[in-house]
Design a protein around this motif. Structure first.
Motif, PDB file in Angstrom:
ATOM      1  N   ARG A  28       0.809  -1.026   0.187  1.00 50.50           N
ATOM      2  CA  ARG A  28       0.038   0.393  -0.520  1.00 50.50           C
ATOM      3  C   ARG A  28       0.439   0.837   0.387  1.00 50.50           C
ATOM      4  N   ASP A  29       1.967   0.852   1.112  1.00 52.16           N
ATOM      5  CA  ASP A  29       3.051   2.202   0.808  1.00 52.16           C
ATOM      6  C   ASP A  29       3.683   2.815  -0.380  1.00 52.16           C
ATOM      7  N   THR A  30       3.899   1.637  -1.285  1.00 54.07           N
ATOM      8  CA  THR A  30       4.356   1.823  -2.985  1.00 54.07           C
ATOM      9  C   THR A  30       3.742   1.922  -3.791  1.00 54.07           C
ATOM     10  N   LEU A  31       2.103   1.567  -3.459  1.00 47.79           N
ATOM     11  CA  LEU A  31       1.259   2.046  -4.636  1.00 47.79           C
ATOM     12  C   LEU A  31       1.198   3.351  -4.363  1.00 47.79           C
ATOM     13  N   ALA A  32       0.924   3.994  -3.333  1.00 44.11           N
ATOM     14  CA  ALA A  32       0.410   5.445  -3.201  1.00 44.11           C
ATOM     15  C   ALA A  32       1.156   6.447  -3.656  1.00 44.11           C
ATOM     16  N   MET A  33       3.031   5.868  -3.476  1.00 45.24           N
ATOM     17  CA  MET A  33       3.993   6.733  -3.771  1.00 45.24           C
ATOM     18  C   MET A  33       3.534   6.658  -5.148  1.00 45.24           C
ATOM     19  N   VAL A  34       2.982   5.981  -6.434  1.00 42.00           N
ATOM     20  CA  VAL A  34       2.330   5.597  -7.536  1.00 42.00           C
ATOM     21  C   VAL A  34       1.809   6.555  -8.087  1.00 42.00           C
TER      22      VAL A  34
END
Length: 492
Positions: free
Chosen positions: A476-482
Motif C-alpha cells: 500500500r505504501d508503494t502504491l501510494a507513491m505511484v
C-alpha cells in the motif's frame, strides 16, 4: 507530619511517580482505572522494559529472584536473603512508611550493596533521578547499607558478538551524588500523594504535564472537548509556533478567520489560501519534475525493526534493521508490476534483503521513495555490512528521487492540516487507498507484527496471517507513491 485525617493509602514507587507527574493522574489510576486508555505502543514499550530487565538479571547467574505477586511475602523473603550470604538479588522488595519498592538489581559490594535500576533507554533521563531517590530513601529507612545508587542503561555503542553474549550491553551510571538532596523530599512526596488519594478528584486543567515525562492514558477523559474537526486552528501552520501563539493571543481560533496580511512567507500563505478556499493547490512544477524522469520507474518502501536488545551479530541496540521491501515497477506509462520481499524472522535479514532489492531495481531508472534519508541510510548501512554488495547499493542510492520534498514544495490540501506524511497526503489524492482497512496500518504496527513472527512460540497460522498483513501494508505504501507521482504529473 502526616495529617491524621488522611487515609494511609498503600503506595508504590510507580504511584509516587504518577503523582509527581500529575496528582490527577494518580487519583484516576486508583479511583477510576476504567477510564485509562493504554495503546499498543505503551504495551510494546512495557514489554521491552520487562525483557531488558530480565536480560540484566541473566548477567548475574548466581543471583536470586524475589518472585511472586504476594508483596508481603516478598518483603519477608528479601529480609531472609539479606540476612544470609551476600548474593545478587533481583526484585528485592523493601518497604518504609507504607511505601513499597522493588529494586531491579541489588549487587553485593564490599560494604553493602549497589542498588541498580535498569532502564531500556540509552541515557540517564531526569525523571530517573526521582525514581532512584525514592528507591534509595526506602532502602535507607529499611537500614540497608548502600554503597551506591546506579542507573543501568543501554550502551548504544555495544555491538552484539553473537552467542547470547550481552556483556557490555549496559552502562552503569552512579547517581548517588545527584540524588543525595532529593532523598529528603521523599516523605513530602508520600504525604502529598496520600492527601490526593484521600480527597476528591483534583481539578487540574490539561497542560504540559499530560505528556511529560509520559503520555497520560487519561488524556481523553481530561480533555473531552476537542476543537471542531471541521475547523482549522492556527496550529495547522507548519513550523509556525511563534506565529500561532501570536494569533491565538489575538483571539484567532480558526486559520480561515485570519486576515491575509497577517500571514507571512509563501509556504504559510499557500496553507492559508488552500484552507480559506477549501481546495488543494498543486504547482505545475511538480508535474514537470516527474515528467522529466525516464522509464522504468521504481517505487520502493522499507520496513525495519529496531530492537533495544540486538538480535543479529554485528548489530547495535535500537539499530534499524530492514526486514521487508515493496517495489512497484512502472515499465511504461501506466504499465505496472509489483515485487516484494519479507524476511522469515528466523535469520539475519540484511543480506537477503539487499540481494533481492538489487535484483528488483535493476541498473537504470529513477527509484522513488518518500523521505529519502531513511531508505538511503538503511542501504548505506547494509553496504558497510556487505562490502561485496556496496557498489550495486551505492549505484541504487544515486538513482533515488524523493517525493516528499516535491510534495512539500508544490502541493497542499486543507485536509493535510500542516503535515506532508504519506498517510496524510494519500487520502487527499486517492482516498480509496487509505490505511483504515489494513490489519497492519503503520510502521509501529509493522514492527510489532514482525517481532511476533520472530518469536519461536508463534504458531505457523499466526505467522502467515501476520506475513500477509505486512505484505499488504508495505504494498500500500508503494502504491501510494505511484498514485501521488501520477497525480503530480497529470494534475489529477
Amino acid at each position: 507530619m502526616n495529617n491524621p485525617q488522611t487515609k494511609r493509602h498503600g503506595l508504590s514507587k510507580s504511584r509516587i511517580l504518577l503523582h509527581r507527574q500529575c496528582p490527577k493522574r494518580l487519583w484516576l489510576k486508583v479511583h477510576r482505572p476504567e477510564l485509562e486508555e493504554v495503546d499498543d505502543g505503551n504495551q510494546a514499550r512495557f514489554a521491552t522494559g520487562t525483557y531488558v530487565g530480565e536480560l540484566a538479571q541473566q548477567l548475574y547467574p548466581d543471583g536470586i529472584l524475589i518472585d511472586g505477586n504476594d508483596l508481603g511475602q516478598a518483603v519477608i523473603d528479601t529480609q531472609a536473603i539479606l540476612a544470609g550470604e551476600k548474593r545478587p538479588i533481583f526484585e528485592a522488595t523493601l518497604q518504609a512508611d507504607g511505601l513499597l519498592i522493588r529494586a531491579d538489581l541489588m549487587l553485593p559490594d564490599q560494604n553493602g550493596y549497589r542498588m541498580v535500576e535498569v532502564k531500556s533507554s540509552t541515557s540517564v533521563k531526569d525523571y530517573y533521578l526521582t525514581d532512584a531517590a525514592i528507591q534509595s530513601w526506602v532502602a535507607q529507612q529499611a537500614e540497608l547499607s548502600l554503597t551506591s545508587v546506579e542507573i543501568a542503561h543501554i550502551d548504544n555503542t555495544f555491538v552484539y558478538p553473537g552467542g547470547g553474549d550481552y556483556r557490555g550491553l549496559f552502562r552503569y551510571a552512579d547517581v548517588s551524588e545527584q540524588i543525595s538532596g532529593m532523598k529528603d523530599e521523599v516523605p513530602d512526596w508520600i504525604n502529598a500523594a496520600r492527601e490526593t488519594l484521600s480527597g476528591d478528584e483534583p481539578c487540574i486543567a490539561p497542560g504540559g504535564q499530560c505528556s511529560v515525562p509520559f503520555d497520560c492514558p487519561f488524556f481523553s477523559y481530561c480533555s473531552p472537548t476537542i476543537e471542531n474537526k471541521d475547523g482549522f486552528p492556527p496550529e495547522v501552520l507548519p513550523y509556525g509556533k511563534a506565529l500561532t501563539a501570536t494569533l491565538r493571543a489575538e483571539g484567532y481560533a480558526d486559520l480561515r478567520d485570519v486576515p491575509e496580511e497577517r500571514i507571512e512567507g509563501w509556504k504559510h500563505q499557500r496553507v492559508w489560501r488552500a484552507t480559506k478556499c477549501g481546495q488543494a493547490e498543486l504547482n505545475p512544477e511538480a508535474g514537470r519534475i516527474i515528467a522529466a524522469l525516464p522509464y522504468p520507474r521504481y517505487y520502493i518502501d522499507f520496513e525495519t525493526i529496531n530492537p533495544a536488545v540486538p538480535v543479529w551479530v554485528g548489530t547495535r541496540p535500537y539499530m534499524q534493521v530492514p526486514f521487508q521491501w515493496s517495489c512497484h515497477i512502472e515499465t511504461a506509462k501506466g504499465v505496472m508490476t509489483h515485487l516484494a520481499y519479507l524476511a522469515d524472522g528466523q535469520s539475519d535479514p540484511r543480506r537477503p534483503f539487499a540481494m533481492s532489492l538489487i535484483e528488483a531495481v535493476g541498473t537504470d531508472g529513477p527509484i522513488f521513495v518518500y523521505h529519502a534519508p531513511f531508505e538511503r541510510s538503511r542501504m548505506q548501512e547494509i553496504a558497510a555490512y556487505c562490502p561485496d554488495l556496496a557498489p550495486a547499493l551505492e549505484a541504487a542510492i544515486d538513482r533515488i528521487v524523493d517525493l516528499l520534498p516535491i510534495a512539500r514544495e508544490h502541493y497542499y490540501h486543507p485536509d493535510m492540516r500542516g503535515s506532508w506524511s504519506i498517510k496524510v497526503v494519500l487520502p487527499t489524492i486517492a482516498p480509496e487507498l487509505a490505511y483504515d482497512d489494513l490489519e497492519v496500518a503503520n510502521g509501529g504496527m509493522a514492527q510489532e507484527a514482525f517481532s511476533e513472527i520472530m518469536q519461536p512460540e508463534t504458531l505457523p497460522e499466526r505467522s502467515q496471517q501476520l506475513s500477509d498483513a505486512l505484505l499488504l501494508y508495505c504494498e500500500r505504501d508503494t502504491l501510494a507513491m505511484v498514485r501521488i507521482a501520477h497525480y503530480f504529473e497529470n494534475g489529477s
